[in-house]
Every structure is written in C-alpha cells, then in structure tokens.
Design a protein around this motif. Structure first.
Motif, short mmCIF file in Angstrom:
data_model
loop_
_atom_site.label_atom_id
_atom_site.label_comp_id
_atom_site.label_asym_id
_atom_site.label_seq_id
_atom_site.Cartn_x
_atom_site.Cartn_y
_atom_site.Cartn_z
N LEU A 322 14.61 44.37 -15.58
CA LEU A 322 14.31 44.78 -14.21
C LEU A 322 13.93 46.25 -14.11
O LEU A 322 14.75 47.12 -13.83
N ALA A 323 12.66 46.50 -14.36
CA ALA A 323 12.02 47.78 -14.05
C ALA A 323 11.06 47.53 -12.89
O ALA A 323 10.66 46.39 -12.63
N ASP A 324 10.67 48.59 -12.20
CA ASP A 324 9.80 48.44 -11.03
C ASP A 324 8.50 47.73 -11.37
O ASP A 324 7.92 47.02 -10.55
N GLU A 325 8.03 47.90 -12.60
CA GLU A 325 6.71 47.39 -12.98
C GLU A 325 6.76 46.05 -13.70
O GLU A 325 5.72 45.58 -14.19
N LEU A 326 7.91 45.40 -13.79
CA LEU A 326 8.01 44.16 -14.56
C LEU A 326 6.98 43.13 -14.10
O LEU A 326 6.25 42.56 -14.92
N GLY A 327 6.93 42.86 -12.82
CA GLY A 327 5.97 41.88 -12.31
C GLY A 327 4.53 42.31 -12.53
O GLY A 327 3.67 41.48 -12.87
N TYR A 328 4.27 43.60 -12.36
CA TYR A 328 2.90 44.11 -12.60
C TYR A 328 2.50 43.91 -14.06
O TYR A 328 1.33 43.63 -14.36
N ASN A 329 3.46 44.06 -14.97
CA ASN A 329 3.14 43.91 -16.39
C ASN A 329 2.80 42.47 -16.73
O ASN A 329 1.91 42.21 -17.55
N LEU A 330 3.49 41.51 -16.10
CA LEU A 330 3.13 40.11 -16.32
C LEU A 330 1.74 39.84 -15.74
O LEU A 330 0.90 39.19 -16.40
N THR A 331 1.48 40.33 -14.53
CA THR A 331 0.14 40.18 -13.95
C THR A 331 -0.90 40.76 -14.88
O THR A 331 -1.97 40.16 -15.11
N SER A 332 -0.60 41.92 -15.45
CA SER A 332 -1.55 42.62 -16.30
C SER A 332 -1.90 41.81 -17.53
O SER A 332 -3.08 41.62 -17.87
N VAL A 333 -0.91 41.28 -18.25
CA VAL A 333 -1.18 40.55 -19.49
C VAL A 333 -1.91 39.25 -19.22
O VAL A 333 -2.87 38.88 -19.92
N LEU A 334 -1.52 38.53 -18.16
CA LEU A 334 -2.18 37.26 -17.86
C LEU A 334 -3.59 37.47 -17.32
O LEU A 334 -4.52 36.73 -17.66
#
Length: 340
Positions: A322-334
């Motif tokens: 749980l970092a602020d960017e966790l969801g953004y990082n998943l969006t980024s890779v996909l």
C-alpha cells in the motif's frame, strides 16, 4: 482485457508479522484489493468471478497433507489454551525429511516457513478462491484470450508444494501453469516481483516441462535469503530450466529493463507458447518493502517489453503493497502491455 477476482478473497485479514525481530502490522491487507481493482479497471479490465473448479487443480501441485493442514489448522490451534487468534509458528524442523508431528504447534512449524504467513479463520477460504481465480485465468487463455489479469490475493509465489511463506499459501502462478501444461501448452513463468519466487522455483526445480525465470532484488541480503541466487539452475531433468537474475538493491528502470531482456530471451529459447507473469509491483521505488527503484513510467516499459514476446500472456498478481501509486503502477504495466 478480462480480469478475474472473487470477493471471498477479502476474508484473509492478517494482523501481524515479524521483521528484524520486531512485531509489525502485516502489509498484505485486504485494502490492496480495492486499489488493485481500480488500477485494473483504469487499464480497461472487465472483472468476472471464477467458477469453482474444485481441489483438483490445487492438489495437482500441493500435497494432500498440506491442504488438510490449511483447512483445519486454525480450528485446531484455537483449542490450545491461551492460543493466539492467528496461527504463527514458533518452532521449525531442520529439514523437510524430518518426522511429521501430530500436534498443531508442530505442524504449523512444518508447513509455515516464517512468521509472515499467519493463518486466521478466513485464510483458507481466501487462498482457495485466489487459486480458483488463477485457474479461471488459465482457462480463459485456453479458450483463446490473448491476455488476462488475475487479481490473486493472497499472493502465491513463496508457497512451495507443502509450505507457506512470505504472505503466500497456495502458489497461484504455478497452479495456472500446471493447468495450461495439462491442456497441452508449453508454459513459462516470468516472475517480476521484487522478491524471488522461491516457492515457484521449488515446485518446478526438478522438472523440465515448465520454465521458471525470476528478476528480483539480490537475496544475499533480502527476503527470501536462501533461494534466488544466480547459480540455481534446476536439478536432474530440470537442469537449465530455472533462471535467476538477481539485481543490486536500488536498481532503477534502465538497468532493470536490460536484465529483463535476458529473461525474455530465455522464455523464447524455451519455446514457450504462453507466458505467465507473476506480477509483483513491489519493485516500485516507494514500495514499503524497499528493494528496487522502478518508477511508474518504468512499469509501462516493462509491460511493453513483455508484449514484445508476442505470446499469450496471463498476469497473476503477486506483491505490491500500500503505497499511493500502487494502483497507478498496475494501470501502467497493463496499459504499457496493451499499447505495445
């Protein structure tokens, strides 16, 4: 892209784990689910729930003895006077060939490698449906999908055939690979979690039918410590079908991508016709576990590089906390994968 998740995976809600002799809050929290779901939806994923495929696909890799343990240990543990709410081992055998005890305390030490995989009342149900989600993902690929995302939580890549560890109970990526193999495919597992996928390596280490490749922080000073070193290549029939690519702590995007190229070359050399990505997002520079230093744009580059394989690709969620960017990082890779 289709995505798979079952709401029963929320039932596992671990409270504590030990790190450097200190009792800490467990970072593998149910709230990861909402963050990861939102990140996947932002990348265009459409979620569906898995079918119950039964114990068969799980028991294909995990011993019956271990599965009985996971299903019954919490109730047995709670019958011990002054027992904690969570099953946490305090004694371990010195080898896997040691005698198997009858006691709940002894079995906990036999089947739990460390203190980061506490078992509570809802753990088995959550782990079961996490694995079923991975089986469903494999079946989607067999039905002709070219890519899919599995929100497997709890994660799985530290789980051996009869041993939990590192927040993991059932090895979701390995279960998916075995499902594909039994259907006549030639799968490779590429693990990009910041930690080495030691359970996955252990399951396939003496086999030649599934390639295992892991890019991770150097385990000489980082979990899981005892596995993941570069000289580990497999044994017996599996000699040469395991590749570990450990990286110096703090490695960033460019050096990581160079090493990833080596991993991708090995996948192609194996003749894989499908690849499972054990998708850890904890290589992120601000992840609480602090191993590598991948940026959010760096994850898009990783996704694009994986797409360059030109193979059907099943993403199975592993770490990423749980970092602020966790969801953004998943969006980024996909998104990086889909755009490429």
């Amino acid at each position: 892209m289709k995505a798979i998740f079952d709401d029963r995976q929320r039932k596992h809600d671990p409270k504590h784990f030990m790190a450097a002799g200190t009792r800490l809050a467990n970072p593998e929290q149910p709230r990861r689910i909402e963050v990861l779901q939102n990140g996947a939806i932002e990348a265009g994923c459409v979620f569906q729930t898995p079918t119950d495929h039964g114990l068969g696909p799980i028991a294909a890799l995990h011993s019956a003895e271990y599965l009985v343990f996971l299903q019954t240990i919490h109730a047995r543990w709670r019958r011990i006077k002054n027992a904690s709410d969570e099953v946490i081992p305090n004694v371990h055998p010195d080898r896997r060939t040691a005698s198997y005890p009858r006691s709940a305390v002894g079995q906990a030490g036999f089947h739990q490698a460390d203190t980061s995989c506490p078992i509570a009342e809802g753990t088995w149900d959550a782990a079961y449906w996490s694995a079923q989600s991975a089986v469903e993902g494999a079946d989607l690929m067999l039905e002709g999908e070219t890519a899919a995302y599995v929100l497997s939580r709890p994660p799985g890549h530290h789980a051996f055939s009869d041993l939990a560890g590192g927040f993991c109970f059932l090895n979701n990526s390995a279960i998916a690979a075995e499902r594909l193999l039994m259907a006549g495919r030639r799968p490779a597992i590429l693990d990009i979690d910041v930690h080495h996928g030691n359970g996955t390596q252990g399951i396939f280490y003496e086999r030649s039918d599934v390639l295992t490749v892991s890019v991770h922080a150097d385990p000489s000073g980082f979990y899981p410590f005892y596995w993941g070193h570069g000289h580990e290549r497999g044994e017996g029939p599996g000699r040469g079908t395991n590749l570990n690519l450990p990286l110096e702590r703090g490695t960033g995007d460019d050096a990581y991508l160079t090493t990833l190229d080596t991993a991708l070359e090995r996948v192609l050399a194996f003749g894989a016709d499908i690849v499972i990505i054990a998708l850890g997002l904890d290589a992120y520079e601000n992840d609480p576990l602090k191993g590598l230093a991948i940026t959010t744009p760096g994850f898009a580059r990783i996704g694009a590089a994986i797409a360059g394989l030109g193979l059907p690709t099943l993403f199975v969620q592993e770490g990423g906390y749980l970092a602020d960017e966790l969801g953004y990082n998943l969006t980024s890779v996909l998104t990086g994968f889909q755009r490429a």
